[in-house]
Design a protein around this motif. Structure first.
Motif, PDB file in Angstrom:
ATOM      1  N   THR A   1      47.572  50.913  33.788  1.00 37.75           N
ATOM      2  CA  THR A   1      47.979  49.538  34.078  1.00 37.75           C
ATOM      3  C   THR A   1      47.444  49.073  35.423  1.00 37.75           C
ATOM      4  OG1 THR A   1      50.046  50.280  35.122  1.00 37.75           O
ATOM      5  CG2 THR A   1      50.110  49.819  32.759  1.00 37.75           C
TER       6      THR A   1
ATOM      7  N   SER B   1      42.061  41.226  34.391  1.00 37.53           N
ATOM      8  CA  SER B   1      43.305  40.477  34.200  1.00 37.53           C
ATOM      9  C   SER B   1      43.548  40.174  32.729  1.00 37.53           C
ATOM     10  CB  SER B   1      43.248  39.180  35.016  1.00 37.53           C
ATOM     11  OG  SER B   1      44.444  38.445  34.891  1.00 37.53           O
TER      12      SER B   1
ATOM     13  N   GLY C   1      45.171  43.013  31.117  1.00 37.52           N
ATOM     14  CA  GLY C   1      46.452  43.455  31.669  1.00 37.52           C
ATOM     15  C   GLY C   1      46.309  44.564  32.691  1.00 37.52           C
TER      16      GLY C   1
END
Length: 564
Positions: free
Chosen positions: A286, A313, A316
């Motif tokens: 992440t 982005s 994620g």
């Protein structure tokens, strides 16, 4: 013994002299010499240099700030040498361990250990009893369907509503969504529910979901929506068929723990970003920490960086800039560090929100510099000053993370008291908890998780996946009749000198080799064992969820392995 103080030659003992061991505190008083086969320079925390030399040529009479000791050996007799502090010299008198990689017949020393007890386990740290508070469950319902037996929740079969409720003193804020993370086993299909004050009064908790329990521990995650009031009670509702419930780990937190990784080469994000997407998918990342080169107070290749961050982005993936050079703590380097931080600020000021850096991470390790052991407290203070400078340069709105070694949790110069001085800076910590023995990893994590919980700071635990060479530790014990290793006073300094062969008659304390132990690299790294790494993360994370300070896991070395 020969002492040179202020340039004056005082005396030489009449010993069988082959060389002169000198230590000079002046940067220009001890120039390199071909006649000195042993010569090393050590840094002090203020940037000055100390020079250690073994030569058969005396220092010139105008040498300044120098001390010397005459020895019955020459440079060809020396396998390795270093300077140690007076405090280290006292600690080492009981026994010394030299650890490193064997190259041919030579030991490339990477670590120096004071041996207090024979064969102490290098992965062990002092036992701790630190742990986050465990839920206190209370049974509810009629027909005595539900009862608490130690840590086991037991539901008898029946149709009357029954179950268990946990109501922590402070509850959980309802102003934002949360995630319920839990690990449990047993048998039966149980329902999880949560209630704020109005729902408690009406006895209608919000159902989050169900878990089908079996013999193996199962990890589950449930979404908890935002509420106009704080959440006050978490419930486990018994099924009609009955159930036995063992909750091994449970946490309610606003964000899921991150899974982070380092990508050191700028070419990976600028030229081959698909390799990073592969890492993200394979290791469920992440967050990534990347190297972002700068020129002056500007980021290089801004268009490429903006494009990469926008694509990250969309996937994620949060992206931090990482700075990592031990010399950044030195006064002469700090202007360059400030410029880099200013470049990141300037970039984010002009970048669209979906192409902004998520924060800055400082991976600065002053203990890797030659001379750290001469005055660890001074280097610690230099590091703390650097962290304050970084915070001042970035401003309060920037997330700032510090990468620190696991041994800082118990080191006498660091530990909670020194870490407490970092807390007001609003930093998070990433701990290089590089071990593969899970009990050792758990022990190493506890002081930092407890510190973070006490100070309201976030802590990430890092594991190693890059290749680590096998090492050995050679043990030396004090000896009255000479040995291979000598602790030699040189004026106010102490030199530790390893000889090729045992010798007697040197003016210091001798240590004789007793035995050596092997330390495999796979005690430190999961390199080449992706399944073992994944299993370790799954096993460790539930232990850490209950800590409010736990931010997630970071994986080092992913970008340096063939299988990524």
């Amino acid at each position: 013994m020969l002492l040179l103080l202020g340039g004056s030659l005082l005396a030489l003992a009449s010993i069988a002299q082959a060389g002169i061991l000198t230590v000079c505190e002046s940067i220009d008083a001890h120039p390199p010499s071909a006649a000195a086969p042993v010569q090393q320079r050590f840094l002090e925390a203020d940037g000055r240099q100390i020079t250690l030399r073994l030569s058969d040529v005396p220092l010139p009479e105008n040498a300044r700030a120098c001390s010397a000791t005459a020895l019955p050996i020459g440079g060809a007799d020396v396998a390795w040498s270093t300077l140690v502090s007076r405090q280290d010299a006292l600690r080492l008198k009981a026994g010394i361990g030299l650890q490193g990689v064997v190259q041919g017949q030579k030991l490339e020393v990477s670590d120096l250990i004071a041996i207090a007890a024979p064969d102490s386990d290098p992965t062990a740290s002092p036992e701790t009893v630190l742990a986050p508070p465990r839920p206190v469950w209370r049974a509810f319902g009629s027909e005595e369907r539900a009862r608490v037996d130690g840590e086991l929740l037991i539901c008898a079969a029946g149709l009357a509503p029954a179950g268990f409720v946990w109501m922590p003193e402070d509850g959980w804020p309802g102003d934002r969504p949360h995630h319920l993370l839990l690990q449990a086993n047993g048998h039966g299909q149980v329902t999880w529910a949560i209630a704020d004050a109005p729902r408690q009064q009406r006895e209608v908790p919000l159902v989050l979901g169900t878990s089908a329990l079996g013999n193996a521990l199962r990890t589950s995650s449930f979404e908890v929506p935002a509420s106009s009031q704080p959440w006050r009670a978490l419930s486990v509702i018994c099924p009609p068929e009955g159930a036995r419930i063992n909750i091994a780990a449970l946490a309610l937190r606003p964000t899921l723990p991150q899974r982070a990784g380092w990508v050191w080469s700028p070419a990976m994000w600028s030229d081959t970003p698909e390799r990073i997407w592969t890492l993200q998918e394979r290791h469920r990342l992440t967050t990534v920490f990347i190297t972002v080169p700068t020129e002056g107070a500007q980021v290089r290749n801004e268009p490429l960086l903006r494009d990469f961050l926008a694509r990250a982005s969309e996937r994620g993936l949060r992206v931090w800039a990482v700075i990592g050079d031990p010399a950044d703590v030195l006064p002469a380097q700090q202007a360059a560090l400030v410029q880099r931080l200013q470049a990141y600020r300037a970039y984010n000021r002009d970048a669209p929100p979906d192409a902004a850096l998520a924060g800055v991470q400082l991976d600065i390790e002053p203990y890797l510099l030659p001379g750290y052991r001469l005055d660890p407290a001074a280097w610690r203070d230099r590091y703390l000053q650097l962290a304050a400078l970084a915070r001042q340069t970035l401003g309060d709105g920037w997330p700032l993370d510090l990468v620190v070694p696991v041994w800082w949790g118990s080191d006498p110069h660091w530990g909670p008291s020194a870490l407490d001085r970092l807390a007001p800076l609003g930093v998070s910590l990433t701990i290089m908890n590089y071990r593969t023995d899970l009990q050792a990893v758990r022990r190493g994590a506890q002081p930092f998780l407890a510190w973070g919980a006490r100070q309201g700071r976030k802590v990430t635990m890092a594991l190693e996946y890059g290749p680590i060479p096998d090492e050995v530790r050679r043990h030396y014990q004090p000896s009255a009749d000479g040995g291979e290793l000598w602790l030699l006073p040189v004026g106010p300094h102490f030199a530790l000198v390893l000889l090729n062969d045992a010798r007697a008659g040197l003016p210091g304390q001798s240590f004789r080799f007793t035995h050596q132990r092997a330390f495999a690299g796979d005690n430190i790294s999961f390199a080449g064992r992706p399944e073992a790494l994944a299993a370790a993360v799954e096993a460790l994370s539930p232990d850490w969820w209950p800590w409010p300070s736990f931010a997630g896991v970071a994986l080092h070395g992913l970008d340096g392995t063939p299988d990524q």
